[in-house]
Design a protein around this motif. Structure first.
Motif, PDB file in Angstrom:
ATOM      1  N   ASN A 129      -5.202  -7.781   4.291  1.00 29.41           N
ATOM      2  CA  ASN A 129      -4.354  -8.346   5.351  1.00 29.41           C
ATOM      3  C   ASN A 129      -2.968  -7.481   5.247  1.00 29.41           C
ATOM      4  N   ILE A 130      -2.168  -8.119   6.370  1.00 31.98           N
ATOM      5  CA  ILE A 130      -0.987  -7.511   6.835  1.00 31.98           C
ATOM      6  C   ILE A 130      -0.098  -7.366   5.441  1.00 31.98           C
ATOM      7  N   VAL A 131       0.129  -8.621   4.821  1.00 36.15           N
ATOM      8  CA  VAL A 131       1.031  -8.644   3.759  1.00 36.15           C
ATOM      9  C   VAL A 131       0.606  -7.819   2.511  1.00 36.15           C
ATOM     10  N   GLU A 132      -0.661  -7.877   2.312  1.00 37.46           N
ATOM     11  CA  GLU A 132      -1.131  -6.891   1.182  1.00 37.46           C
ATOM     12  C   GLU A 132      -0.816  -5.431   1.538  1.00 37.46           C
ATOM     13  N   ASN A 133      -1.060  -5.200   2.689  1.00 41.16           N
ATOM     14  CA  ASN A 133      -0.764  -3.738   3.000  1.00 41.16           C
ATOM     15  C   ASN A 133       0.559  -3.436   2.903  1.00 41.16           C
ATOM     16  N   ALA A 134       1.461  -4.286   3.553  1.00 37.98           N
ATOM     17  CA  ALA A 134       2.993  -4.073   3.844  1.00 37.98           C
ATOM     18  C   ALA A 134       3.543  -4.049   2.123  1.00 37.98           C
ATOM     19  N   MET A 135       2.857  -4.929   1.259  1.00 36.73           N
ATOM     20  CA  MET A 135       3.583  -4.924  -0.124  1.00 36.73           C
ATOM     21  C   MET A 135       3.201  -3.471  -0.713  1.00 36.73           C
TER      22      MET A 135
END
Length: 182
Positions: free
Chosen positions: A37-43
């Protein structure tokens, strides 16, 4: 004949390489996986540590991990660093959560708007796509394909530097400026 065969093989290899590269584009030196998801990739992106810190401080992790879909115009660390001195530190303070949330949700648009969808909206909008953000105000997108410009409510512009970073719950468009609502 042999040179045509080699040329055809090279074309097939190049097409396969391009397809695999676009499937997991590199952002911040790390591959971005469509199944995350967006958060997992951004992290995982070294270029988005400030954005991740802001999302955590704003309490928006659960929202951006939800099903969505969302389009996130994701400012890089350099974009945050270009703000006036002290701005990021001030925004990350608990007493400024409402202002931080307003700025962050201004970067989020409901739906999965990749460059092909934006191109269609730009064409039907007479050269500009008008997008309503989760924050409630408007962003405008112009240009085409991989050369998209985002204009905020103050009239400032950001360039999409890495388009179409697909996520399980949307798409990230990396931008070079922090977009500001009114």
């Amino acid at each position: 004949m042999k040179s045509i065969g080699l040329l055809a093989a090279a074309s097939v290899f190049a097409a396969g390489f391009a397809a695999s590269a676009s499937a997991n584009p590199m952002v911040g030196g790390e591959p971005m996986y469509q199944q995350k998801n967006i958060v997992e990739n951004a992290m995982n992106s070294k270029d988005h540590t400030t954005l991740v810190a802001a999302v955590k401080a704003g309490g928006l992790v659960d929202t951006l991990e939800s099903a969505g879909p969302f389009t996130v115009f994701a400012p890089t660390n350099e974009a945050f660093a270009a703000l006036p001195a002290g701005t990021v530190d001030t925004l990350l303070k608990p007493e400024n959560k409402a202002t931080l949330d307003k700025i962050l949700t201004y970067h989020v648009v409901p739906g999965r708007l990749d460059s092909a969808v934006l191109d269609d909206e730009i064409a039907s909008g007479g050269g500009k796509a008008t997008l309503k953000t989760v924050e409630g105000e408007t962003l405008w997108v112009s240009g085409s394909g991989n050369a998209l410009t985002v204009t905020d409510a103050k009239g400032d512009t950001a360039q999409v530097t890495i388009p179409n970073v697909y996520q399980s719950n949307g798409v990230i468009m990396v931008v070079d400026k922090v977009l500001m609502p009114n």
